[in-house]
Enzyme design. Structure first.
Site, PDB file in Angstrom:
ATOM      1  CB  SER A  23      57.987 -11.916 -11.550  1.00  0.00           C
ATOM      2  OG  SER A  23      57.363 -12.646 -12.598  1.00  0.00           O
ATOM      3  CB  THR A  83      52.425  -8.223 -13.586  1.00  0.00           C
ATOM      4  OG1 THR A  83      51.768  -8.581 -12.377  1.00  0.00           O
ATOM      5  CG2 THR A  83      53.840  -7.757 -13.297  1.00  0.00           C
ATOM      6  CE  LYS A 139      47.886  -8.503 -14.243  1.00  0.00           C
ATOM      7  NZ  LYS A 139      47.248  -9.698 -13.691  1.00  0.00           N
ATOM      8  CG  ASP A 147      45.584 -12.616 -15.249  1.00  0.00           C
ATOM      9  OD1 ASP A 147      46.571 -13.378 -15.208  1.00  0.00           O
ATOM     10  OD2 ASP A 147      45.660 -11.387 -15.052  1.00  0.00           O
ATOM     11  CB  ALA A 167      34.639  -7.117  -5.839  1.00  0.00           C
ATOM     12  N   GLY A 187      40.969  -6.665  -8.934  1.00  0.00           N
ATOM     13  CA  GLY A 187      41.432  -6.851 -10.307  1.00  0.00           C
ATOM     14  C   GLY A 187      41.332  -8.295 -10.777  1.00  0.00           C
ATOM     15  CB  ALA A 188      42.489 -11.501  -9.328  1.00  0.00           C
ATOM     16  NE  ARG A 213      37.536  -2.763  -3.988  1.00  0.00           N
ATOM     17  CZ  ARG A 213      38.851  -2.787  -3.850  1.00  0.00           C
ATOM     18  NH1 ARG A 213      39.607  -2.851  -4.915  1.00  0.00           N
ATOM     19  NH2 ARG A 213      39.398  -2.711  -2.672  1.00  0.00           N
ATOM     20  CE1 TYR A 241      52.872 -16.973  -7.658  1.00  0.00           C
ATOM     21  CE2 TYR A 241      50.732 -16.339  -8.540  1.00  0.00           C
ATOM     22  CZ  TYR A 241      52.094 -16.100  -8.390  1.00  0.00           C
ATOM     23  OH  TYR A 241      52.648 -14.997  -8.979  1.00  0.00           O
TER      24      TYR A 241
HETATM   25  P1  NAP Z   1      43.139  -6.612  -5.148  1.00  0.00           P
HETATM   26  O1  NAP Z   1      42.572  -5.899  -6.347  1.00  0.00           O
HETATM   27  O2  NAP Z   1      43.939  -5.839  -4.163  1.00  0.00           O
HETATM   28  O3  NAP Z   1      41.926  -7.344  -4.358  1.00  0.00           O
HETATM   29  C1  NAP Z   1      41.086  -6.577  -3.634  1.00  0.00           C
HETATM   30  C2  NAP Z   1      39.927  -7.427  -3.127  1.00  0.00           C
HETATM   31  O4  NAP Z   1      40.338  -8.137  -1.959  1.00  0.00           O
HETATM   32  C3  NAP Z   1      38.755  -6.590  -2.770  1.00  0.00           C
HETATM   33  O5  NAP Z   1      37.599  -7.298  -3.096  1.00  0.00           O
HETATM   34  C4  NAP Z   1      38.913  -6.462  -1.259  1.00  0.00           C
HETATM   35  O6  NAP Z   1      37.685  -6.218  -0.600  1.00  0.00           O
HETATM   36  C5  NAP Z   1      39.400  -7.833  -0.912  1.00  0.00           C
HETATM   37  N1  NAP Z   1      40.057  -7.839   0.393  1.00  0.00           N
HETATM   38  C6  NAP Z   1      41.264  -7.307   0.714  1.00  0.00           C
HETATM   39  N2  NAP Z   1      41.525  -7.488   2.027  1.00  0.00           N
HETATM   40  C7  NAP Z   1      40.454  -8.146   2.550  1.00  0.00           C
HETATM   41  C8  NAP Z   1      40.137  -8.627   3.846  1.00  0.00           C
HETATM   42  N3  NAP Z   1      40.982  -8.487   4.875  1.00  0.00           N
HETATM   43  N4  NAP Z   1      38.957  -9.289   4.012  1.00  0.00           N
HETATM   44  C9  NAP Z   1      38.118  -9.454   2.988  1.00  0.00           C
HETATM   45  N5  NAP Z   1      38.351  -9.012   1.727  1.00  0.00           N
HETATM   46  C10 NAP Z   1      39.512  -8.370   1.501  1.00  0.00           C
HETATM   47  O7  NAP Z   1      44.045  -7.807  -5.585  1.00  0.00           O
HETATM   48  P2  NAP Z   1      44.056  -8.594  -6.993  1.00  0.00           P
HETATM   49  O8  NAP Z   1      44.978  -7.889  -7.916  1.00  0.00           O
HETATM   50  O9  NAP Z   1      42.652  -8.849  -7.402  1.00  0.00           O
HETATM   51  O10 NAP Z   1      44.784  -9.940  -6.553  1.00  0.00           O
HETATM   52  C11 NAP Z   1      44.188 -10.795  -5.595  1.00  0.00           C
HETATM   53  C12 NAP Z   1      45.006 -12.064  -5.431  1.00  0.00           C
HETATM   54  O11 NAP Z   1      44.984 -12.804  -6.643  1.00  0.00           O
HETATM   55  C13 NAP Z   1      46.486 -11.822  -5.104  1.00  0.00           C
HETATM   56  O12 NAP Z   1      46.861 -12.716  -4.089  1.00  0.00           O
HETATM   57  C14 NAP Z   1      47.196 -12.156  -6.401  1.00  0.00           C
HETATM   58  O13 NAP Z   1      48.505 -12.653  -6.174  1.00  0.00           O
HETATM   59  C15 NAP Z   1      46.293 -13.253  -6.926  1.00  0.00           C
HETATM   60  N6  NAP Z   1      46.418 -13.451  -8.388  1.00  0.00           N
HETATM   61  C16 NAP Z   1      46.786 -14.678  -8.800  1.00  0.00           C
HETATM   62  C17 NAP Z   1      46.929 -14.933 -10.156  1.00  0.00           C
HETATM   63  C18 NAP Z   1      47.346 -16.309 -10.593  1.00  0.00           C
HETATM   64  O14 NAP Z   1      47.736 -16.477 -11.757  1.00  0.00           O
HETATM   65  N7  NAP Z   1      47.234 -17.311  -9.739  1.00  0.00           N
HETATM   66  C19 NAP Z   1      46.673 -13.927 -11.114  1.00  0.00           C
HETATM   67  C20 NAP Z   1      46.277 -12.667 -10.641  1.00  0.00           C
HETATM   68  C21 NAP Z   1      46.153 -12.443  -9.271  1.00  0.00           C
HETATM   69  P3  NAP Z   1      37.140  -4.706  -0.375  1.00  0.00           P
HETATM   70  O15 NAP Z   1      36.472  -4.311  -1.647  1.00  0.00           O
HETATM   71  O16 NAP Z   1      36.245  -4.849   0.783  1.00  0.00           O
HETATM   72  O17 NAP Z   1      38.364  -3.860  -0.062  1.00  0.00           O
END
Ligand code: NAP
Length: 270
Positions: A19, A64, A68, A104, A128, A130-131, A155, A214
């Site tokens: 982190s 985190t 969450k 977020d 679709a 968590g983010a 989803r 990032y």
């Molecule tokens: P998550 O819940 O695991 O995201 C799942 C999503 O990604 C689902 O929609 C999934 O699709 C899709 N996905 C996964 N693998 C895929 C692939 N190969 N092709 C197409 N779609 C795919 O993750 P999250 O917690 O939302 O986080 C997502 C990203 O946001 C991470 O990289 C995290 O570091 C970043 N983030 C950044 C911040 C910031 O402050 N910048 C804050 C929060 C999160 P399916 O439904 O088809 O499985």
């Protein structure tokens, strides 16, 4: 000798080793002259951790993965946005009363607003998870017209229902015309930087394109968008802005964003 910190803050998650929140918030406290300290707490005991926060008088906590959503039943109060989103990334401890917030989505909107006026703009959310939920909710609150594009139908449709907006399968994303594209999947994140979540020909030069990722600072997705003439925003900006909103909630002080950006950028370049 330095005086004792007046406030202890931290981030609670598991794993937490990578982190960048401690480096960001400690630099912000120092630059703003706030006598406080921010630590990383890795725990698999959520209930015990929250009881510890109350017992020790820890003033604020970033929450985190994976807590969450599961932290919510342990709190005394929820901010209305966090309640609607159904997830919390920030706790404020006021005399033993814990209130949950979600910065977020707001962070993502603040980052976007540096490039474009959001009201009435068409926006596609790629992903679709968590983010996407928090970002999508705040995008709708900001007056954008949304479409959810996701690989899996179930989803994707569930998020589109929550956001009261249309859904489109990811492979058909070329069919829609949008002003803003927000990439919210983990595809292209370190160490899989070569992966790419959308067809390369979706970009048009008038679009603003943001990636939630990032690490790396500029994903292959953003590089490609930039090569097509799009205005791009790194997930770093979203991260800094969500942290800045946390800082504001905890201290009531304007966050020193340039300092926060510089230390996080340095941490990522290591
Ligand atoms: P998550 O819940 O695991 O995201 C799942 C999503 O990604 C689902 O929609 C999934 O699709 C899709 N996905 C996964 N693998 C895929 C692939 N190969 N092709 C197409 N779609 C795919 O993750 P999250 O917690 O939302 O986080 C997502 C990203 O946001 C991470 O990289 C995290 O570091 C970043 N983030 C950044 C911040 C910031 O402050 N910048 C804050 C929060 C999160 P399916 O439904 O088809 O499985």
């Amino acid at each position: 000798m330095k005086s004792q910190p007046a406030g202890i803050y931290g981030v609670l998650g598991n794993p937490i080793g990578h982190s960048l929140s401690p480096v960001m918030h400690n630099a912000a406290f120092e630059a703003a002259g706030v006598n406080a300290l921010y630590a990383a707490f890795e725990s698999s005991d959520l209930k015990g951790s929250i009881a510890g926060m109350r017992a020790l008088g820890i003033r604020g906590m970033s929450i985190t993965i994976p807590f969450k959503i599961s932290v919510i039943p342990h709190l005394d109060e929820l901010d209305s946005m966090a309640e609607k989103i159904g997830a919390v990334n920030t706790l404020v401890n006021s005399d033993g009363r814990l209130k949950g917030y979600n910065t977020d989505g707001l962070g993502a909107m603040k980052a976007l607003q540096t490039k474009i006026d959001l009201s009435g703009k068409r926006c596609v959310l790629v992903g679709a998870g968590g983010a996407a939920r928090g970002i999508g909710f705040m995008a709708r609150e900001s007056g954008m017209e949304l479409v959810v594009a996701n690989r899996s139908m179930d989803r994707g449709r569930a998020l589109a229902d929550f956001l009261k907006c249309p859904f489109i399968p990811l492979e058909r994303i070329r069919e829609i015309r949008v002003d803003v594209m927000i990439q919210t999947t983990p595809v292209g994140m370190f160490p899989h930087e070569d992966e790419f979540p959308v067809p390369a020909d979706v970009f048009r030069k008038e679009m603003v394109v943001m990636d939630a990722i990032y690490n790396p600072l500029e994903t292959r997705f953003l590089k490609t968008a930039r090569a097509h003439g799009c205005d791009t925003i790194s997930g770093l900006e979203m991260f800094i802005h969500q942290g800045a909103e946390q800082f504001r909630l905890w201290t009531g002080v304007n966050p020193p964003m340039d300092v926060m950006r510089a230390v996080v950028r340095k941490g990522l370049e290591k």
